[in-house]
Design a protein around this motif. Structure first.
Motif, short mmCIF file in Angstrom:
data_model
loop_
_atom_site.label_atom_id
_atom_site.label_comp_id
_atom_site.label_asym_id
_atom_site.label_seq_id
_atom_site.Cartn_x
_atom_site.Cartn_y
_atom_site.Cartn_z
N ILE A 1 5.25 1.06 -7.28
CA ILE A 1 5.05 1.95 -6.14
C ILE A 1 6.02 3.11 -6.26
CG2 ILE A 1 5.28 2.11 -3.62
CD1 ILE A 1 4.36 -0.82 -3.49
N PHE A 2 5.55 4.31 -5.89
CA PHE A 2 6.39 5.50 -6.00
C PHE A 2 6.01 6.48 -4.89
CE2 PHE A 2 2.75 5.59 -8.81
CZ PHE A 2 2.11 6.76 -8.47
N HIS A 3 6.88 7.44 -4.65
CA HIS A 3 6.62 8.50 -3.69
C HIS A 3 5.61 9.48 -4.28
CE1 HIS A 3 9.89 7.32 -0.99
NE2 HIS A 3 10.67 7.18 -2.05
N ILE A 4 4.50 9.69 -3.59
CA ILE A 4 3.54 10.69 -4.09
C ILE A 4 3.80 12.06 -3.46
CG2 ILE A 4 1.79 8.94 -4.54
CD1 ILE A 4 0.25 10.04 -2.11
N TYR A 5 4.73 12.13 -2.50
CA TYR A 5 5.12 13.40 -1.90
C TYR A 5 3.91 14.24 -1.51
CZ TYR A 5 9.99 12.34 -3.11
OH TYR A 5 11.24 11.77 -3.18
N SER A 6 3.78 15.44 -2.05
CA SER A 6 2.77 16.37 -1.55
C SER A 6 1.34 16.00 -1.92
CB SER A 6 3.07 17.79 -2.02
OG SER A 6 4.17 18.32 -1.31
N MET A 7 1.14 15.00 -2.75
CA MET A 7 -0.23 14.52 -2.94
C MET A 7 -0.72 13.81 -1.69
SD MET A 7 -0.92 13.78 -6.97
CE MET A 7 -1.53 12.17 -6.69
N THR B 1 -0.96 1.78 -0.41
CA THR B 1 -0.77 3.17 0.01
C THR B 1 -0.41 3.18 1.49
OG1 THR B 1 -2.36 3.96 -1.62
CG2 THR B 1 -1.87 5.43 0.22
N CYS B 2 0.81 3.62 1.80
CA CYS B 2 1.30 3.53 3.18
C CYS B 2 2.54 4.40 3.35
CB CYS B 2 1.62 2.07 3.52
SG CYS B 2 2.70 1.27 2.31
N PHE B 3 2.96 4.51 4.60
CA PHE B 3 4.20 5.23 4.91
C PHE B 3 5.42 4.30 4.92
CE2 PHE B 3 0.97 8.03 6.82
CZ PHE B 3 1.35 9.24 6.26
N ASP B 4 5.20 3.02 5.23
CA ASP B 4 6.30 2.06 5.31
C ASP B 4 5.94 0.82 4.50
OD1 ASP B 4 8.14 3.35 7.32
OD2 ASP B 4 6.29 3.29 8.50
N LEU B 5 6.87 0.39 3.65
CA LEU B 5 6.62 -0.71 2.72
C LEU B 5 7.01 -2.05 3.32
CD1 LEU B 5 8.09 0.84 -0.58
CD2 LEU B 5 5.70 0.90 0.22
N SER B 6 6.25 -3.07 2.94
CA SER B 6 6.64 -4.45 3.25
C SER B 6 7.77 -4.86 2.33
CB SER B 6 5.44 -5.38 3.06
OG SER B 6 5.10 -5.44 1.67
N ASP B 7 8.36 -6.01 2.59
CA ASP B 7 9.44 -6.49 1.72
C ASP B 7 8.93 -6.69 0.29
OD1 ASP B 7 11.25 -6.43 3.77
OD2 ASP B 7 11.03 -8.56 4.27
N GLU B 8 7.71 -7.23 0.17
CA GLU B 8 7.15 -7.44 -1.17
C GLU B 8 6.94 -6.11 -1.88
OE1 GLU B 8 4.46 -7.41 -4.34
OE2 GLU B 8 3.84 -6.65 -2.39
N GLN B 9 6.44 -5.11 -1.15
CA GLN B 9 6.22 -3.80 -1.75
C GLN B 9 7.53 -3.14 -2.14
OE1 GLN B 9 3.89 -2.29 1.53
NE2 GLN B 9 2.02 -2.26 0.29
N LYS B 10 8.56 -3.34 -1.33
CA LYS B 10 9.87 -2.77 -1.66
C LYS B 10 10.38 -3.29 -3.00
CE LYS B 10 11.35 -1.98 3.12
NZ LYS B 10 12.24 -2.44 4.21
N SER B 11 10.01 -4.51 -3.34
CA SER B 11 10.45 -5.08 -4.63
C SER B 11 9.78 -4.39 -5.80
CB SER B 11 10.15 -6.58 -4.67
OG SER B 11 8.75 -6.83 -4.79
N ARG B 12 8.68 -3.67 -5.54
CA ARG B 12 7.95 -2.96 -6.60
C ARG B 12 8.19 -1.44 -6.56
NH1 ARG B 12 2.51 -3.27 -5.86
NH2 ARG B 12 2.51 -4.43 -3.90
N LEU C 1 3.60 9.67 1.97
CA LEU C 1 2.98 8.44 1.48
C LEU C 1 3.63 7.92 0.20
CD1 LEU C 1 -0.86 9.05 1.98
CD2 LEU C 1 0.56 7.36 3.16
N LEU C 2 3.58 6.60 0.07
CA LEU C 2 3.89 5.92 -1.19
C LEU C 2 2.61 5.29 -1.69
CD1 LEU C 2 6.46 5.02 1.01
CD2 LEU C 2 7.47 4.77 -1.28
N SER C 3 2.49 5.12 -3.01
CA SER C 3 1.27 4.55 -3.56
C SER C 3 1.52 4.07 -4.98
CB SER C 3 0.13 5.58 -3.53
OG SER C 3 -1.12 4.97 -3.78
N THR C 4 0.45 3.61 -5.63
CA THR C 4 0.46 3.25 -7.04
C THR C 4 -0.60 4.07 -7.75
OG1 THR C 4 -1.21 1.50 -6.86
CG2 THR C 4 1.08 0.86 -6.45
#
Length: 377
Positions: A53-59, A205-216, A251-254
């Motif tokens: 997961i990464f910051h997609i910023y202006s996308m 794809t979200c604005f706030d990550l779960s704990d599991e998503q934070k690990s990625r 947003l953050l996404s993959t």
């Protein structure tokens, strides 16, 4: 199709100064090439792997504009409506003007900000997140800054030009997110999940990550010229509040997740599984160049020569200026850490490219990557 040149390019830039890069190429709804290289964590030498997961910023802006276009399709608002019909704090705006002697004065705007101005970056805003009213709302809300509160605060700042007269990359799409909230009634993130990411099966794809998503979550870097290497720089500087769902950069996404959304746009608004998020008419409007000659003078980024600006996206208008191998009408946008979207309905081609490096080398990487993709097809 031979994608060896694309793989070689990814290898080259990840051995240069970009820690990792990943690309997915979809043609006629099939992934015809997927490749990644480099280290997601430079300090630990961890290779980039699936599901990061990464910051997609202006996308984020592409999805924000798609969300707002859904409301246009439903008749909930019109592009030519004044935004004050939904965000009353924008009813009377001041414009900062410079007199011949260099003095600054404030004058009442001669025309209202229209909904289309938010899509088109022509409202008169800047990208100054340190403006007095913005600092005040951060303090007043104890660092929460709900999206509507952000829009209310920005309305207190003077405009930099008369609405609809010039183009300026700005906080327009953050206000557009607040407009979606005001028109629809749901929080912007909830609207996105209910109407776009959820139906498309975009679980990451979200604005706030779960704990599991934070690990990625992939570490983020910035290239330090003095040290001659990337240095760790985590966080999203555009996320100025814990409740601020930034329609411009939040947003953050993959790679796999956001490719689902981009490919739905390539398919004129409908996913491979049959989920329709926009009509073909809306997608065509989104990628129609909206710039006047005066606005085009403001739209001067080197890597966007030969491109116009539609409803929140670059759109290819002149091969003689761009030198790009993509066809006219190819559209998309990019993000501050270097990700890139290529959406091409005419060629039935979607490209999702990702990296996670601030000072991202976009003018070098993106035009080359685009030409290499089309040269490989």
């Amino acid at each position: 199709m031979d994608f060896k040149p694309l793989a070689s390019f990814i290898d080259r830039i990840t051995s240069w100064r970009i820690p990792w890069a990943e690309v997915q190429v979809i043609h006629r709804n099939e992934t015809v090439f997927r490749y990644r290289n480099g280290y997601v964590n430079l300090e630990e030498k961890t290779p980039i792997d699936e599901g990061r997961i990464f910051h997609i910023y202006s996308m984020t802006k592409i999805m924000t504009c798609a969300a707002a276009l859904q409301l246009v399709e439903k008749g909930a608002m019109l592009l030519n409506d004044p935004i004050s019909a939904y965000l009353p704090e924008y009813a009377e705006m001041n414009v900062r003007k410079t007199l011949p002697d260099g003095e600054f004065v404030l004058e009442r705007a001669s025309r209202p900000i229209l909904v289309r101005d938010l899509f088109m970056m022509t409202a008169g805003f800047s990208y100054d997140l340190g403006a007095p009213s913005i600092r005040d709302v951060v303090e007043r809300t104890n660092g929460k800054v709900p999206t509507r509160s952000f829009a209310e605060a920005l309305a207190k700042e003077p405009l930099h030009f008369e609405p609809g007269t010039r183009w300026n990359y700005s906080l327009c799409h953050d206000v557009l997110a607040a407009l979606v909230e005001a028109v629809d009634g749901r929080r912007f993130g909830a609207y996105i999940e209910d109407e776009i990411s959820g139906p498309l099966g975009m679980r990451d794809t979200c604005f706030d990550l779960s704990d599991e998503q934070k690990s990625r979550l992939a570490p983020q870097y910035e290239y330090n010229e003095a040290l001659g290497k990337p240095v760790r720089k985590d966080g999203n500087g555009f996320r100025i509040g814990t409740e601020f769902e930034s329609g411009g950069a939040g947003l953050l996404s993959t790679v796999s997740d956001y490719a689902l959304f981009l490919n739905a746009l390539t398919n004129q608004g409908t996913s491979l599984s049959g989920v329709r998020i926009l009509s073909p008419a809306s997608v065509d409007l989104m990628r129609t160049d909206q710039l006047t000659d005066r606005m085009r003078d403001d739209y001067g980024w080197e890597q966007l020569k030969g491109y116009g600006y539609g409803l929140g996206v670059r759109t290819h208008t002149a091969k003689s200026d761009s030198g790009s191998l993509s066809p006219l009408g190819e559209f998309g946008w990019s993000g501050a850490a270097g990700c890139l979207a290529i959406i091409d309905p005419d060629s039935q081609l979607t490209v999702m490219y990702a990296q996670h490096l601030l000072n991202n080398q976009e003018p070098y990487v993106h035009p080359r990557l685009k030409n290499i993709v089309y040269g490989c097809m």
